[in-house]
Every structure is written in structure tokens, then in C-alpha cells.
Design a protein around this motif. Structure first.
Motif, PDB file in Angstrom:
ATOM      1  N   GLY A 148       7.906  13.332 -24.360  1.00 46.91           N
ATOM      2  CA  GLY A 148       8.869  14.351 -23.982  1.00 46.91           C
ATOM      3  C   GLY A 148      10.146  14.345 -24.798  1.00 46.91           C
ATOM      4  N   ALA A 149      10.323  13.360 -25.674  1.00 42.90           N
ATOM      5  CA  ALA A 149      11.567  13.245 -26.449  1.00 42.90           C
ATOM      6  C   ALA A 149      11.389  13.678 -27.901  1.00 42.90           C
ATOM      7  CB  ALA A 149      12.081  11.812 -26.399  1.00 42.90           C
ATOM      8  N   GLU A 150      10.281  14.322 -28.220  1.00 43.09           N
ATOM      9  CA  GLU A 150      10.051  14.797 -29.576  1.00 43.09           C
ATOM     10  C   GLU A 150      11.145  15.797 -29.980  1.00 43.09           C
ATOM     11  OE1 GLU A 150       6.216  13.792 -27.508  1.00 43.09           O
ATOM     12  OE2 GLU A 150       7.911  15.108 -27.032  1.00 43.09           O
ATOM     13  N   CYS A 151      11.439  15.871 -31.266  1.00 48.23           N
ATOM     14  CA  CYS A 151      12.432  16.830 -31.762  1.00 48.23           C
ATOM     15  C   CYS A 151      11.806  18.224 -31.768  1.00 48.23           C
ATOM     16  CB  CYS A 151      12.885  16.446 -33.169  1.00 48.23           C
ATOM     17  SG  CYS A 151      14.022  17.624 -33.916  1.00 48.23           S
ATOM     18  N   LYS A 152      12.310  19.101 -30.896  1.00 53.61           N
ATOM     19  CA  LYS A 152      11.748  20.458 -30.781  1.00 53.61           C
ATOM     20  C   LYS A 152      11.846  21.219 -32.098  1.00 53.61           C
ATOM     21  CE  LYS A 152      12.986  21.384 -25.907  1.00 53.61           C
ATOM     22  NZ  LYS A 152      13.800  22.292 -25.072  1.00 53.61           N
ATOM     23  N   HIS A 153      12.965  21.036 -32.786  1.00 53.96           N
ATOM     24  CA  HIS A 153      13.162  21.814 -34.008  1.00 53.96           C
ATOM     25  C   HIS A 153      12.137  21.443 -35.070  1.00 53.96           C
ATOM     26  CE1 HIS A 153      15.366  24.399 -36.752  1.00 53.96           C
ATOM     27  NE2 HIS A 153      15.118  23.489 -37.668  1.00 53.96           N
ATOM     28  N   ASN A 154      11.915  20.169 -35.253  1.00 49.58           N
ATOM     29  CA  ASN A 154      10.934  19.766 -36.264  1.00 49.58           C
ATOM     30  C   ASN A 154       9.527  20.207 -35.890  1.00 49.58           C
ATOM     31  OD1 ASN A 154      12.793  18.719 -38.039  1.00 49.58           O
ATOM     32  ND2 ASN A 154      12.658  16.642 -37.227  1.00 49.58           N
ATOM     33  N   LEU A 155       9.243  20.277 -34.591  1.00 47.89           N
ATOM     34  CA  LEU A 155       7.930  20.783 -34.164  1.00 47.89           C
ATOM     35  C   LEU A 155       7.740  22.248 -34.570  1.00 47.89           C
ATOM     36  CD1 LEU A 155       7.551  19.138 -30.631  1.00 47.89           C
ATOM     37  CD2 LEU A 155       6.212  18.621 -32.678  1.00 47.89           C
ATOM     38  N   VAL A 156       8.838  23.009 -34.635  1.00 46.07           N
ATOM     39  CA  VAL A 156       8.755  24.390 -35.114  1.00 46.07           C
ATOM     40  C   VAL A 156       8.159  24.417 -36.521  1.00 46.07           C
ATOM     41  CG1 VAL A 156      10.129  26.388 -35.865  1.00 46.07           C
ATOM     42  CG2 VAL A 156      10.611  25.308 -33.671  1.00 46.07           C
ATOM     43  N   TYR A 157       8.649  23.528 -37.402  1.00 53.04           N
ATOM     44  CA  TYR A 157       8.125  23.463 -38.768  1.00 53.04           C
ATOM     45  C   TYR A 157       6.644  23.082 -38.771  1.00 53.04           C
ATOM     46  CZ  TYR A 157      13.117  22.910 -40.096  1.00 53.04           C
ATOM     47  OH  TYR A 157      14.468  23.060 -40.260  1.00 53.04           O
ATOM     48  N   TRP A 158       6.352  21.997 -38.084  1.00 53.79           N
ATOM     49  CA  TRP A 158       5.005  21.424 -38.169  1.00 53.79           C
ATOM     50  C   TRP A 158       3.949  22.266 -37.467  1.00 53.79           C
ATOM     51  CZ3 TRP A 158       8.044  16.593 -36.570  1.00 53.79           C
ATOM     52  CH2 TRP A 158       8.644  16.017 -37.697  1.00 53.79           C
ATOM     53  N   ARG A 159       4.374  23.064 -36.499  1.00 55.56           N
ATOM     54  CA  ARG A 159       3.418  23.947 -35.818  1.00 55.56           C
ATOM     55  C   ARG A 159       3.313  25.320 -36.480  1.00 55.56           C
ATOM     56  NH1 ARG A 159       5.303  22.273 -29.662  1.00 55.56           N
ATOM     57  NH2 ARG A 159       3.961  20.413 -29.475  1.00 55.56           N
ATOM     58  N   GLY A 160       4.034  25.500 -37.580  1.00 49.79           N
ATOM     59  CA  GLY A 160       3.920  26.752 -38.326  1.00 49.79           C
ATOM     60  C   GLY A 160       4.576  27.929 -37.645  1.00 49.79           C
ATOM     61  N   GLU A 161       5.644  27.678 -36.874  1.00 51.53           N
ATOM     62  CA  GLU A 161       6.320  28.759 -36.181  1.00 51.53           C
ATOM     63  C   GLU A 161       7.481  29.290 -37.034  1.00 51.53           C
ATOM     64  OE1 GLU A 161       6.705  26.360 -32.606  1.00 51.53           O
ATOM     65  OE2 GLU A 161       5.233  27.619 -31.594  1.00 51.53           O
ATOM     66  N   GLU A 162       8.206  30.260 -36.505  1.00 50.61           N
ATOM     67  CA  GLU A 162       9.259  30.935 -37.273  1.00 50.61           C
ATOM     68  C   GLU A 162      10.583  30.174 -37.254  1.00 50.61           C
ATOM     69  OE1 GLU A 162       9.930  35.532 -37.502  1.00 50.61           O
ATOM     70  OE2 GLU A 162       9.378  34.988 -35.457  1.00 50.61           O
ATOM     71  N   TYR A 163      11.281  30.210 -38.385  1.00 47.42           N
ATOM     72  CA  TYR A 163      12.646  29.677 -38.400  1.00 47.42           C
ATOM     73  C   TYR A 163      13.455  30.371 -39.495  1.00 47.42           C
ATOM     74  CZ  TYR A 163      10.682  26.685 -42.123  1.00 47.42           C
ATOM     75  OH  TYR A 163      10.045  26.207 -43.256  1.00 47.42           O
ATOM     76  N   ALA A 164      14.731  30.536 -39.206  1.00 49.25           N
ATOM     77  CA  ALA A 164      15.667  31.122 -40.165  1.00 49.25           C
ATOM     78  C   ALA A 164      16.362  30.005 -40.921  1.00 49.25           C
ATOM     79  CB  ALA A 164      16.701  31.975 -39.424  1.00 49.25           C
TER      80      ALA A 164
END
Length: 383
Positions: A248-264
Motif C-alpha cells: 500500500g505504500a508504493e509511489c503512485k506517481h511512478n506507477l503511472v509511468y510503469w503502467r503506461g498511463e498518461e502524464y504531463a
């Protein structure tokens, strides 16, 4: 977060007090004071322009990286966060991370960052002994680093810090002791990176000249194995190849990158992935801070690269990033992105070699023995 698509905003602060000899990031040293007000105006303008291209998103994570974002005044950070909130809606449970150097001067700003809206800090500790810190070109001592971690603990509910291993003359026994000490301080999250010698850095020249000796391949592998075993035993298993966390303490932001989701990507040298009219755009901004400023002031953004990814490129990126995660990937999503299935023969071969496993529902994961050869596994599957 599972019921909505994650959307991250990365903001790059490109300045450092000094350039570490191993670092190939987009970071710059300026001996004159940085005009933070001018940069804030430019960040706000680029955020506005990016939001016009990608409207209607709900921001699930914000990451202030660098460089050294903790050189910013808290009011500068607050102004950047206000600009994000002005142009996009922000999730109630948004994760807002700021990278910080663990010096006593920067640690005094932690409460100001908390007031500004930061709720997670990531500290660039890098080592817990003074000789190694000096060799790595760091400006703090081990005592300062531990004091900064203690301050972070009181200021933030969530914090993490980085360590570099496979350093010159480091033995597995030394690393195990340092890692246990780190876990005692880390609470919930650690980022643990093997030292890599990157072209264009001072370490590259020293290494090429034989003046910098790093552990050989066999020792590096033992150091990696020690990292995995100690962290798993202490309750911080790897959820990504270099990142360890309690459940439950994973970095949400880095998961955005690794899961191939969108980021600005906002700021000098920032990268982004935006879906515009159903097409994935891979963006990158001007790296040089002053040149980026002038571009933003004249045209509203600093973007110098805006590539449209075709289905094959997007699928390959999804594979490359997703297989870094312990959770692995769903091959059905790969097929949706690429228009073709992963080769069952290659999956079977890699499974037989023990490099990957396949769950009952078909989810594909890289195994413990597969992670050290991850690049080869990805190349095999993508072929």
C-alpha cells in the motif's frame, strides 16, 4: 484509484548546488540566484497550455523532480501546485511528492512544503557513510541525512529515500548492514539503484582511465540478490525492479509511468505521455533552463519533441515499462494496443527457462531470476 484512469503531472526543477559525478540527469548549477518568480510564471503558463491540449483530466499524482526541487522556496512550490489545481481537477487522495536533498538547510523547509500541499518527500540520501558520500560528490554527511529523515518523519505521513549500491569497494556484507540500517529509518519505501557509469559524466572518464573500480558482474549480482532478500525479509519487497515498499505504500506517481498511463511533463527537459484525439503523444521540452524560459514566454510552452506513437511503439513501451513491475502485465492489454498477440512460443520458452511466470488468469510476470536479465526478456517478447 482503480475505478478511474490515473493521470500524473511531472514538474522538473533543473537546478542543483553542485553536479554529482555519476549524474546524467538534466541538472544545472547556477552561481547567481535563480529567478524563482519568473520560473513560476513560466511553469504556470506551460501548465495552462498543456491543460488546453489535454483537458478534463483528474490529477492523481504530482511529482516535483530534478535537479533539486528542495532548493525552491515553499511559496514557489505552492504557486506551482496552485497552477495545476487551477487548470485540472485534482483528486482528493492526490499524491504530491517532492524530491529533496537531505541537508540541514533544506530540511528546515519541510514544514513549509507540507503547508504548500506536498504530502510525500523523497530524499536523495545515496549512502549512509561519509566516505561513500564524499566519493559520490554529495554535499551532506550521513548524520545530516539521518537527521533530515527524522525531520521528514515528523513533517510528512509518507516519505522515501534513495540509496546507491554496487559502489567502489563495497562488499555484500557492508551493503547488507547499510541496508538494514536504512530499512530501520525508511518506514515504508526505499529506492535502491545500482551505480551505473553513464557516458558524459565525470565517473565515465575516471572509469575508462582505470581510476574508478566498480564491483565486477558477479559481485554486482550478489549485491542485487542481497538487496532483494533483505528487503523482502524486512517487509519491503520489490514492487518494481529498483523500488521497494510495504503493501500500500508504493509511489503512485511512478506507477503511472510503469503502467503506461498518461502524464504531463512540465519544465526544462521534462517528458510527457498524453492521449490527444485517441493518439498517444510522446513529448519532451527544451532541456536548457534559460532557453526553455524564453520558449515558454514567447509561445506558451517549451515542447521541442512531440512524437505520435503508433500502436506497435505504444505496445512495446507498455511491455518495457510494465514488466519492470512485480505485478507484471496483462497480455490482453498488449494485444489491444498492438493489434497482435504476444508469441505463445516465446512465452512458453521463457517460462521453461524460468524467466517469466504466467498466472491462472494469464497475467505475465518476470520471475526473481528473470529480473537481472530483464532487457533480454523484453526484447525476446517484443520480437
Amino acid at each position: 484509484m482503480a475505478d478511474r484512469e490515473a493521470f500524473g503531472v511531472y514538474v522538473h526543477w533543473p537546478f542543483c548546488l553542485s553536479k554529482c559525478p555519476y549524474c546524467d540527469f538534466n541538472s544545472h548549477v547556477r552561481h547567481a540566484p535563480v529567478d524563482e518568480e519568473r520560473f513560476v510564471r513560466a511553469f504556470a503558463r506551460e501548465i495552462e497550455t498543456t491543460a488546453e491540449r489535454a483537458p478534463g483530466r483528474e490529477v492523481s499524482s504530482i511529482f516535483l523532480g530534478g535537479g533539486t526541487p528542495s532548493l525552491m522556496q515553499p511559496q514557489t512550490v505552492g504557486a506551482v501546485l496552485d497552477a495545476i489545481g487551477k487548470h485540472w481537477s485534482v483528486a482528493r487522495d492526490v499524491e504530491v511528492t517532492l524530491e529533496a536533498n537531505p541537508t540541514s538547510v533544506e530540511a528546515t523547509r519541510f514544514r513549509g512544503y507540507r503547508t504548500a500541499g506536498v504530502n510525500r518527500v523523497s530524499l536523495g540520501v545515496q549512502a549512509l557513510d561519509d566516505a561513500s558520500l564524499k566519493a559520490l560528490g554529495r554535499l551532506h554527511t550521513a548524520r545530516e541525512a539521518l537527521d533530515a529523515v527524522a525531520i521528514a518523519r515528523t513533517a510528512f505521513d509518507r516519505y522515501s529515500f534513495d540509496l546507491i549500491y554496487a559502489r567502489p569497494d563495497q562488499t555484500p556484507k557492508m551493503w547488507e548492514a547499510e541496508l538494514k540500517q536504512a530499512i530501520g529509518e525508511a518506514a515504508e519505501h526505499l529506492s535502491l539503484y545500482q551505480l551505473t557509469i553513464e557516458e558524459g559524466t565525470p565517473f565515465f572518464g575516471l572509469h575508462a582511465a582505470g581510476k574508478l573500480q566498480t564491483p565486477d558482474e558477479a559481485t554486482s549480482r550478489v549485491l542485487y540478490d542481497v538487496t532483494q532478500e533483505v528487503c523482502a525479509r524486512e517487509g519491503l519487497p520489490a514492487y518494481e525492479i529498483s523500488n521497494h515498499a510495504r503493501a500500500g505504500a508504493e509511489c503512485k506517481h511512478n506507477l503511472v509511468y510503469w503502467r503506461g498511463e498518461e502524464y504531463a511533463g512540465i519544465g526544462p527537459g521534462a517528458h510527457g505521455r498524453l492521449d490527444i484525439d485517441g493518439i498517444r503523444h510522446a513529448t519532451a521540452t527544451e532541456k536548457r533552463p534559460e532557453a526553455w524560459l524564453m520558449r515558454v514566454e514567447s509561445s506558451g510552452h517549451g515542447v521541442v519533441t512531440d512524437d505520435l506513437l503508433n500502436s506497435e511503439e505504444r505496445a512495446d513501451e507498455f511491455l518495457l515499462m510494465g514488466l519492470r513491475l512485480a505485478e507484471g502485465i496483462d497480455p490482453k492489454r498488449y494485444a489491444q494496443l498492438s493489434g497482435r498477440q504476444l508469441d505463445p512460443g516465446r512465452i512458453a520458452m521463457l517460462r521453461e527457462e524460468g524467466a517469466i511466470s504466467v498466472d491462472a488468469d494469464g497475467r505475465l510476470r518476470v520471475t526473481k531470476s528473470g529480473f537481472p536479465v530483464l532487457d533480454a526478456v523484453v526484447a525476446d517478447l517484443a520480437a
